[in-house]
Design an enzyme around this catalytic site. Structure first.
Site, PDB file in Angstrom:
ATOM      1  N   ARG A   1       0.818  -1.215   0.000  1.00  0.00           N
ATOM      2  CA  ARG A   1       0.000   0.000   0.000  1.00  0.00           C
ATOM      3  C   ARG A   1       0.851   1.264   0.000  1.00  0.00           C
ATOM      4  NH1 ARG A   1      -5.381  -1.096   0.637  1.00  0.00           N
ATOM      5  NH2 ARG A   1      -5.916  -2.748   2.098  1.00  0.00           N
TER       6      ARG A   1
ATOM      7  N   ARG B   1     -27.120   0.657  -4.192  1.00  0.00           N
ATOM      8  CA  ARG B   1     -27.629  -0.505  -3.473  1.00  0.00           C
ATOM      9  C   ARG B   1     -28.769  -0.130  -2.524  1.00  0.00           C
ATOM     10  NH1 ARG B   1     -24.138  -4.693   0.018  1.00  0.00           N
ATOM     11  NH2 ARG B   1     -23.341  -2.754   0.891  1.00  0.00           N
TER      12      ARG B   1
ATOM     13  N   ARG C   1     -14.126   7.104   0.489  1.00  0.00           N
ATOM     14  CA  ARG C   1     -13.364   5.865   0.250  1.00  0.00           C
ATOM     15  C   ARG C   1     -12.594   5.958  -1.055  1.00  0.00           C
ATOM     16  NH1 ARG C   1     -17.429   1.118   0.294  1.00  0.00           N
ATOM     17  NH2 ARG C   1     -15.595  -0.111  -0.226  1.00  0.00           N
TER      18      ARG C   1
END
Ligand SMILES: [Zn+2]
Length: 214
Positions: free
Chosen positions: A88, A127, A171
């Site tokens: 990362r 969603r 995010r």
């Protein structure tokens, strides 16, 4: 075939990873999974990792990298691997390079599945869940017959907090901030294969095959 697989939330990375595993019979190695496995097996590094996890702390690089090194030496990774969620950071990428040097191998391809943020926001905020039976729908790709009402049981549909636009955009921003330096690092080594992550699952996989020359 030693891969690093990159892709933002909602880009379909998991789906493509499965196809890559089937195609090349190599394992997907994700940090979370191998940490949990090392803890379960009670390896010395696993025991160390567990201490940090039990305290709710981040497992330090030294431990994570040690566990990755052990994992990459296992037999099933001899023909290749798909690293997912690691490295990362640049220091992690450099540590990985050292591990691979020792094993006389190196990253062949950094496959970066790319989808623009607006498309990802549409995918991830659509969603809808049923309050009564838990059935899930998608406002765009799989809508219920009547807006806000579950097809199965007639219950009310709602959007989870995790799926709210603000959360999703955060995010995506975190992903982009973390990933850009890594992409630049591997770009200099000529390893980055940018894959258009729109279209059908098969189309995207075909692009991956073309990009890695298989
Ligand atoms: Zn329902």
């Amino acid at each position: 075939m030693d891969f690093i697989l990159l892709g933002p939330p909602g880009a379909g990375k998991g789906t493509q990873a499965k196809l890559m595993i089937d195609k090349w019979a190599i394992p997907q190695i994700s940090t979370g999974d191998i940490l949990r496995a090392a803890v379960r097996e009670g390896t010395p590094l696993g025991v160390e990792a567990k201490d940090f996890m039990d305290r709710g702390e981040l497992v330090p690089d030294r431990v994570v990298i040690g566990i990755i090194a052990e994992r990459l030496k296992k037999k099933d990774a001899a023909a290749g691997f798909i690293l997912d969620g690691f490295p990362r950071t640049i220091p992690q990428a450099e540590a990985l390079q050292e591990i691979l040097d020792e094993l006389n191998r190196g990253i062949d391809h950094v496959v970066s599945i790319e989808v623009d943020d607006e498309e990802l926001v549409t995918r991830l905020t659509g969603r809808r869940m049923c309050k009564e039976c838990g059935e899930s729908f998608h406002a765009v790709f799989n809508p219920s017959a009547k807006e806000g009402v579950c097809d199965r049981c007639g219950g009310d549909l709602y959007q989870r907090d995790d799926d709210k636009e603000e959360t999703i955009r955060q995010r995506l921003a975190v992903y982009s901030r973390q990933t850009q330096p890594l992409i630049a690092y591997y770009e200099k080594k000529g390893k980055v294969r940018r894959i258009d992550g729109t279209g059908s699952i098969e189309d995207i996989f075909k692009r991956i095959l073309d990009a890695v020359g298989k």
